[in-house]
Design an enzyme around this catalytic site. Structure first.
Site, PDB file in Angstrom:
ATOM      1  CD  GLU A 174      -2.936  -1.089   2.350  1.00 15.36           C
ATOM      2  OE1 GLU A 174      -2.833  -0.191   3.195  1.00 15.36           O
ATOM      3  OE2 GLU A 174      -3.875  -1.889   2.337  1.00 15.36           O
ATOM      4  CD  GLU A 368      -3.695  -5.899   4.280  1.00 17.46           C
ATOM      5  OE1 GLU A 368      -4.536  -5.088   4.712  1.00 17.46           O
ATOM      6  OE2 GLU A 368      -2.471  -5.708   4.341  1.00 17.46           O
TER       7      GLU A 368
HETATM    8  C1  GBH Z   1      -4.593  -2.118   5.526  1.00 26.60           C
HETATM    9  O1  GBH Z   1      -4.701  -0.771   5.278  1.00 26.60           O
HETATM   10  C2  GBH Z   1      -3.226  -2.362   6.063  1.00 26.60           C
HETATM   11  O2  GBH Z   1      -2.373  -2.945   5.093  1.00 26.60           O
HETATM   12  C3  GBH Z   1      -3.199  -3.175   7.319  1.00 26.60           C
HETATM   13  O3  GBH Z   1      -1.946  -3.069   7.912  1.00 26.60           O
HETATM   14  C4  GBH Z   1      -4.316  -2.723   8.219  1.00 26.60           C
HETATM   15  O4  GBH Z   1      -4.249  -3.307   9.492  1.00 26.60           O
HETATM   16  C5  GBH Z   1      -5.605  -3.057   7.549  1.00 26.60           C
HETATM   17  O5  GBH Z   1      -5.677  -2.477   6.289  1.00 26.60           O
HETATM   18  C6  GBH Z   1      -6.843  -2.632   8.317  1.00 26.60           C
HETATM   19  O6  GBH Z   1      -6.904  -1.251   8.428  1.00 26.60           O
HETATM   20  O7  GBH Z   1     -11.905   5.201   5.852  1.00 26.60           O
HETATM   21  O8  GBH Z   1     -11.168   7.489   5.823  1.00 26.60           O
HETATM   22  O9  GBH Z   1      -9.688   5.755   6.631  1.00 26.60           O
HETATM   23  C7  GBH Z   1      -5.926  -0.319   4.774  1.00 26.60           C
HETATM   24  C8  GBH Z   1      -5.907   1.179   4.786  1.00 26.60           C
HETATM   25  C9  GBH Z   1      -8.229   1.696   5.018  1.00 26.60           C
HETATM   26  C10 GBH Z   1      -6.740   3.166   3.933  1.00 26.60           C
HETATM   27  C11 GBH Z   1      -9.381   2.461   4.473  1.00 26.60           C
HETATM   28  C12 GBH Z   1      -7.865   3.918   3.376  1.00 26.60           C
HETATM   29  C13 GBH Z   1     -10.115   4.536   3.639  1.00 26.60           C
HETATM   30  C14 GBH Z   1     -10.121   5.938   4.049  1.00 26.60           C
HETATM   31  N1  GBH Z   1      -7.067   1.787   4.180  1.00 26.60           N
HETATM   32  N2  GBH Z   1      -9.008   3.824   4.242  1.00 26.60           N
HETATM   33  S1  GBH Z   1     -10.775   6.123   5.688  1.00 26.60           S
END
Ligand code: GBH
Length: 460
Positions: A174, A368
């Site tokens: 990511e 994931e």
């Molecule tokens: C993943 O990131 C990671 O790789 C992992 O380490 C983590 O534990 C897992 O997901 C769970 O979070 O809703 O406004 O935050 C995912 C990261 C999550 C980033 C959703 C963007 C949307 C914007 N993403 N997020 S917000």
């Protein structure tokens, strides 16, 4: 009569890879053990107000010491592929310079344990734990082009030690999060809020991906991949050109800014315009794009939720999506997880089909997918029907995409264990396995047992 209303069982293709994922800083603990250096997350978690409850990864799931027990549990639960990350600061405590052999020794032991248990190891080289020495002292972290070269050096020494036993390698997890949560919104380490640095970081991360991919190829690794967090971005009114432009913009700064250079060898014109707007164009040197487009064998997709956007005059930019002035994110109707994330499996099937269509020829893997819920043990049991429903729905979406022709090779649940959920600390539990942090006791949740049946039968 009951039976006839039941949907027919869904079979997955022969050889479909099933498993689960974790990341080093989220589970290992042992933050100063065996010569590990600090990472930007050790620094960030110590800054007041940055992580829920002041939590850190100092102990986490104590996996560094309990890895044997954890691999044993994976075997019992039928995990076929285990995606984990290697901590750069264990291998090179200062990010560059001498190798810390004791750090590599840990992954050597882990990999042998996995292989002995019949589990396929899949290693990610960067899941956000940049050695702190590369951020501090004006070194600027991923804002500095040198970081990409240091990353490739670390990839090379790691593959030299472990490449005989790890078949599948992923360079980055990511890069969007590393660049835009790390340097634009500041929600993640290193917690900076500077759009110019964020765009430079995005490019340097991709350059690091390309250079590391070349190093891994040279080391003869079998399968090379990159994992992106991607999502379907929909316009509120598909008939409204302004809404469509808003969706296109967010799609650019989340999805295409990484997909196009990696899989087509070019940045989209609208993204080049954003690099320019934020004064980051000079980060892109001649020859970088062919490096970034070094062919990969597998594209990893991390999917959690879709987004719905609308053009709205005067709306401020959303900090994690620079340049989105005039774009409003709309709340989606329907159920959410404990993260507040909207549940919509069609977002995953649409995404897989879009990737197959727009970027043909690269096999896909869901690296994931999963959900946080408020889990509570009742004796030896953790009932998590909502998580089972989430996984079931998203696997039906994967199956639908397969049926419609998407080349999806596997599915990895996030996560094997409850763990340190970044800015949310230990408050959010994504695991198939419950972790009682005070005792470090592991309890497989109902979802883990459900998943075991699914992976054993290859049938949903
Ligand atoms: C993943 O990131 C990671 O790789 C992992 O380490 C983590 O534990 C897992 O997901 C769970 O979070 O809703 O406004 O935050 C995912 C990261 C999550 C980033 C959703 C963007 C949307 C914007 N993403 N997020 S917000």
């Amino acid at each position: 009569a009951e039976e006839t209303t039941q949907a027919a069982p869904l079979r997955f293709p022969e050889g479909f890879r099933w498993g689960a994922a974790t990341a080093a800083y989220q589970i290992e603990g042992a933050a100063t053990e065996d010569g590990r250096g600090p990472s930007i997350w050790d620094g960030f978690a110590r800054r007041p107000g940055r992580v829920h409850g002041g939590h850190t990864g100092d102990v986490a799931c104590d996996h560094y010491r309990r890895y044997r027990e954890d691999v044993g549990l994976m075997r019992e639960l039928g995990i076929g592929t285990y995606r984990f990350s290697i901590a750069w600061p264990r291998v090179k405590p200062d990010g560059t310079g001498p190798v810390n052999t004791r750090g590599l020794d840990f992954y050597d032991r882990l990999v042998d344990e996995l292989l002995a248990a019949g589990i396929e190891p899949m290693a990610t080289l960067y899941h956000w734990d940049l050695p702190l020495a590369l951020e501090h002292g004006g070194r600027d972290g991923w804002g500095n082009r040198d970081t990409a070269a240091y990353f490739a050096d670390y990839a090379a020494v790691t593959a030299a030690r472990l490449g005989d036993r790890i078949g599948t390698w992923t360079t980055l997890n990511e890069p969007w999060c590393a660049a835009f949560l790390g340097y634009a919104s500041g929600d993640h380490a290193p917690g900076r809020t500077d759009n110019r640095t964020a765009f430079r970081a995005a490019h340097h991360l991709m350059l690091g991906h390309g250079l590391a991919a070349q190093a891994l190829r040279a080391a003869g690794v079998r399968e090379l991949s990159l994992t992106l967090n991607l999502a379907r971005i929909s316009p509120a009114d598909p008939a409204d050109p302004h809404d469509r432009a808003a969706a296109r913009h967010v799609d650019g700064v989340l999805n295409r800014i990484f997909l196009d250079p990696a899989l087509r060898g070019e940045y989209p014109a609208d993204m080049l315009a954003l690099f320019d707007r934020f004064g980051a164009t000079d980060a892109i040197h001649d020859g970088d794009l062919p490096t970034i487009a070094t062919p990969i064998d597998l594209l990893g997709i991390n999917y959690y939720q879709p987004a719905l956007v609308k053009a709205q005059i005067g709306a401020p930019a959303t900090p994690m999506y620079p340049g989105t002035e005039g774009v409003a994110f709309l709340p989606l109707p329907g159920p959410v997880t404990y993260m507040g994330w909207h549940i919509d499996p069609t977002g995953l099937s649409d995404l897989l089909l879009r990737l197959s269509h727009d970027y043909p020829g690269t096999p896909l893997m869901v690296t994931e997918n999963g959900a946080a819920y408020y889990d509570e043990p009742d004796g030896d049991r953790v009932a998590d029907p909502d998580r089972i429903a989430y996984l079931d729905g998203h696997l039906r979406a994967v199956h639908a995409a397969l049926t419609a022709g998407a080349d999806v090779r596997g599915y990895l649940a996030w996560s094997f264990l409850d763990n340190f959920e970044w800015a949310f600390g230990y408050d959010k539990r994504f695991g198939l396995v419950y972790v009682d942090y005070p005792t470090q006791r592991r309890i497989p949740k109902d979802s883990a047992l459900w998943y075991r049946t699914l992976t054993r039968t290859n049938t949903l």
